[in-house]
Enzyme design. Structure first.
Site, PDB file in Angstrom:
ATOM      1  N   HIS A  58      42.552  34.239  46.545  1.00 25.36           N
ATOM      2  CA  HIS A  58      43.272  35.161  46.359  1.00 25.36           C
ATOM      3  C   HIS A  58      42.153  36.467  45.897  1.00 25.36           C
ATOM      4  CE1 HIS A  58      46.707  37.315  44.585  1.00 25.36           C
ATOM      5  NE2 HIS A  58      46.034  37.899  43.713  1.00 25.36           N
ATOM      6  N   GLU A  59      41.236  35.890  44.904  1.00 20.76           N
ATOM      7  CA  GLU A  59      40.244  37.147  44.325  1.00 20.76           C
ATOM      8  C   GLU A  59      39.398  37.515  45.487  1.00 20.76           C
ATOM      9  OE1 GLU A  59      41.248  38.447  41.839  1.00 20.76           O
ATOM     10  OE2 GLU A  59      42.649  37.091  40.913  1.00 20.76           O
ATOM     11  N   HIS A  65      40.753  40.223  47.505  1.00 20.65           N
ATOM     12  CA  HIS A  65      40.345  41.581  46.742  1.00 20.65           C
ATOM     13  C   HIS A  65      39.000  42.023  47.204  1.00 20.65           C
ATOM     14  CE1 HIS A  65      44.382  42.006  44.786  1.00 20.65           C
ATOM     15  NE2 HIS A  65      44.065  40.940  43.973  1.00 20.65           N
ATOM     16  N   HIS A 122      38.516  43.369  50.580  1.00 19.41           N
ATOM     17  CA  HIS A 122      39.130  44.559  50.741  1.00 19.41           C
ATOM     18  C   HIS A 122      38.118  45.633  50.164  1.00 19.41           C
ATOM     19  CE1 HIS A 122      43.013  46.860  50.220  1.00 19.41           C
ATOM     20  NE2 HIS A 122      42.203  47.593  51.248  1.00 19.41           N
TER      21      HIS A 122
END
Length: 771
Positions: free
Chosen positions: A555-556, A559, A562
């Site tokens: 999940h991290e 980010h 991105h």
């Protein structure tokens, strides 16, 4: 979930102009997975280096005694006092650049540079604010934390002054009112200008001075009330008394036996604190209903003062919105989000509720049957809130296929291989100079594009330690920005300011790089990942991640990528600096990749071509109950930020009870007031729906775009170039529409919101949502 603060995790209640961005459920049919695990290339030197870096406590990668430097490679940041000095220099330079912008109407040439200079002004401030935000949450030395707090507060105070600077607003208005100037702006520059414009308008900039002062006063009140509210959320609840006889039959053979022995020897009732391990154990394993009921009541009780703080906060937000001509705080907040209006949020939630309710009711029926059998009843009983965990104990998330123990190093290797397959980007360990990192645990990674070389850096601070902020978060310490067209020669100066200006400019110079095969000089992104995994050691060996920790890391890293790929010319739209209800899409989508055995095969150092038959994977049978509960929380968030809060008869507890009794699965429990523990009401005010919204989109993107061939490079490049690279510089609806080949979504209207609400939310590999 988010203001432009340094981390992806939480946000502020009001969004500043010069924004800075700091990084949460029907029994489903079992899925039978069968796949051929494809052959992939043997482990590369970089693959093995990643394993060595994270799994070997004596890894060669670490702080080099040669070429000492300061934090993040800034030669000046070697001592806490240097951070204070840098913040002072940054203020001087920001004030001079502000003066230049204010004089821009004297020259058409200067008006043409206003948007760039506003973005540059924002970046000058954010570059130090974001660094200070990381330091105050991660640095082990108190003196550094204190210096970071001072730097952060002084620069934020100046930023708040800029938010209500009428002169800056008038200059930007002159730019956007001149069609000949607007025509010169690139789409990204125009989007950046509109972001500044909307934020000025949300700051009551066009109101008379008295009303603008009222806006500032209300904003300050909201921040103070928000802190008080969060203090209440985190405050321990009073214990409840449990009789020894009520502990009979506890299914936990460890702690349950200890509690029973403690009760037996003390010959008195036990005091059990809500949220404690004992409380969780009782809620999951106590056959008697009464102790579970009392613990639930204790956990969800509030003092009148806590309720008053929340309701005052909600009223102040509503007054703030009315002051700037909006019907409610929800209307004001959603204006620049994908949802646009509260009505559109309700359309989404209503459609999602309608889709989810049958599955949740089916699961609830199963729980009722279990309760009937447990008590030997002749009819189906009502499931109460304290029954949920006993009749359907939450299951720890598990991978879809059997896997060997996953070390931190092999998971990072798998991530690097995944990014290489999708984007032609890999992770490579890098030495950090002495003084570059704040703790010996921190490891530095280069993010390497096969065509452009190093495109950014990730500093991984992954191990738990005292004093470090808890939880997992992604901090954007440095955003992308094009710098070769800055025109710093036009910046104003005055006698005595040269040294200060030079200090700030030297800090900025370290960030600039020219990439191969690309025009221009760019400030490359730099992010920090904070987690709290166990530390490897010589005696215990490498860190073995639980499956929920693997999910968290994916999940991290969603980010982080991105931030790396969303490398725009303007920092205000770089990477994760995008709409709150879009920012979680890349990170949630990354979790879906862990559904694929083909992706999971990347964790194997030397996988060879085999065919593997996989057994059944069961998700949490009560998953849909929890999803439905989250929909209700998103709905009450909308109610609490609607015009209703200005009604003198408004009662937050009554509104919550009404929602549960009319649209909920389980009846509201009299005497409870969960809303005072719903901390996201502050950070996610009027936008709590965002995570559900992005879960729905991510599920659709996974199924329609990636699921059949998750390592397909052509698909990865499409996602990279049509979504990730734009950051917040393009309408998210246009990006999602293009990615899904769904032109009906492009306008992002009422029907588009309903359509997303009708999409199925797939479980992210059995794990409830993270933020």
């Amino acid at each position: 979930m988010l203001s432009r603060s340094a981390k992806i995790l939480a946000g502020n209640s009001t969004k500043p102009l010069f924004r800075f961005r700091g990084c949460l459920f029907s029994k489903q049919d079992a899925r039978s997975l069968s796949t051929a695990v494809r052959h992939h290339i043997p482990a590369t030197v970089d693959d093995r280096a990643l394993i060595s870096l994270f799994d070997n406590p004596k890894s060669i990668f670490g702080a080099s005694p040669l070429a000492p430097t300061g934090l993040f490679g800034h030669p000046s940041l070697t001592h806490p006092s240097s951070l204070i000095s840098l913040s002072t220099a940054t203020l001087v330079r920001a004030q001079l650049l502000t003066e230049r912008i204010l004089r821009a109407r004297d020259s058409r040439e200067e008006l043409l540079k206003v948007v760039k200079n506003l973005d540059r002004l924002s970046d000058i401030l954010c570059g130090v604010i974001d660094l200070a935000e990381l330091v105050r949450n991660a640095h082990p030395e108190r003196v550094w934390v204190d210096a970071a707090n001072r730097a952060y507060e002084s620069l934020c105070e100046f930023m708040n002054v800029l938010n209500t600077d009428v002169g800056l607003y008038e200059v930007l208005k002159a730019v956007l009112s001149d069609p000949s100037i607007v025509k010169t702006l690139s789409p990204e520059a125009h989007q950046t200008a509109l972001i500044f414009w909307r934020d000025f308008e949300k700051s009551a900039i066009d109101l008379p001075p008295a009303e603008r002062n009222k806006f500032v006063s209300l904003s300050s009140d909201i921040l103070v009330l928000g802190r008080k509210f969060l203090d209440g959320v985190n405050a321990p609840r009073l214990p409840t008394s449990i009789k020894p006889s009520e502990l009979a039959g506890l299914q936990d053979k460890g702690m349950g036996v200890r509690l029973q022995l403690q009760a037996k020897f003390t010959q008195r009732d036990l005091l059990v604190y809500p949220g404690s391990m004992q409380a969780h154990m009782i809620m999951r394993t106590a056959p008697e209903e009464e102790p579970r009921r009392r613990i639930y009541l204790a956990a969800n009780s509030s003092t009148p003062e806590q309720i008053e703080v929340l309701e005052t906060l909600l009223r102040k937000r509503a007054e703030l919105a009315r002051l700037v001509g909006r019907d409610s705080f929800g209307h004001m907040t959603l204006d620049d989000k994908m949802a646009k209006t509260p009505d559109n949020v309700y359309n989404f939630l209503d459609a999602l509720m309608k889709h989810t309710r049958p599955f949740a009711k089916r699961a609830l029926h199963t729980l009722s049957q279990r309760k009937q059998a447990h008590h030997g009843l002749s009819s189906l009983p009502i499931i109460q809130a304290w029954d949920r965990d006993f009749y359907c104990p939450p299951e720890a998330p598990a991978p879809p296929i059997p896997l060997p123990p996953l070390t931190l190093g092999t998971v990072f290797m798998g991530l690097s291989r995944l990014f290489q397959n999708l984007y032609g980007i890999s992770l490579r360990p890098a030495d950090s100079a002495s003084g570059e990192v704040w703790h010996a645990d921190v490891h530095k990674l280069e993010v390497v594009d096969q065509e452009k070389g190093v495109i950014g850096w990730i500093y991984a601070d992954l191990f738990a330690r005292r004093g470090k902020t808890s939880g997992a978060a992604h901090y954007t310490v440095r955003c992308s920005r094009r710098t070769d067209d800055d025109d710093t020669h036009g910046d104003l100066t005055f006698d005595g300011a040269e040294a200060r200006v030079r200090e700030s400019e030297e800090f900025e110079a370290v960030k600039r790089h020219r990439l191969p095969n690309q025009d221009g000089v760019f400030q490359l992104p730099l992010v920090v990942l904070l987690c709290e995994f166990s530390r490897p050691s010589v005696t215990k060996g490498p860190t073995i991640l639980e499956w929920h920790e693997v999910l968290t890391l994916f999940h991290e890293m969603g980010h982080a990528m991105h931030s790396m790929i969303g490398r725009t010319e303007y920092q205000n739209v770089a990477g994760t600096r995008c709409a709150t209800d879009f920012v979680e899409l890349p990170s949630i989508l990354m979790e879906h990749f862990l559904n694929s055995p083909i992706v999971l095969s990347l964790f194997d150092v030397d996988e060879t071509s085999t065919t593997r038959q996989i057994g059944n994977h069961h998700s949490d049978p009560c998953n849909s109950i929890d999803t439905y509960s989250q929909i209700l929380l998103a709905a009450i968030d909308q109610v609490y930020h609607s015009p209703a809060v200005l009604d003198p008869a408004f009662d937050s507890t009554s509104e919550l009870a009404r929602l549960h009794d009319t649209r909920g699965l389980m009846p509201h429990v009299p005497g409870t007031s969960f809303q005072t523990q719903f901390g996201h009401l502050f950070g996610y005010g009027a936008t709590y729906y965002s995570y559900l919204f992005d879960r729905a989109i991510a599920s659709r993107v996974w199924r329609n775009v990636f699921a059949d061939d998750p390592l397909n490079r052509e698909t990865g490049e499409k996602y990279k170039h049509e979504v990730l690279q734009y950051g917040g510089g393009k309408d998210p609806w246009a990006m999602v529409s293009m990615l899904l080949n769904a032109p009906e979504l492009k306008e992002g209207d009422t029907e588009a919101m309903r359509e997303v609400g009708r999409w199925r939310i797939e479980d992210e590999v059995g794990q409830p949502g993270r933020h």
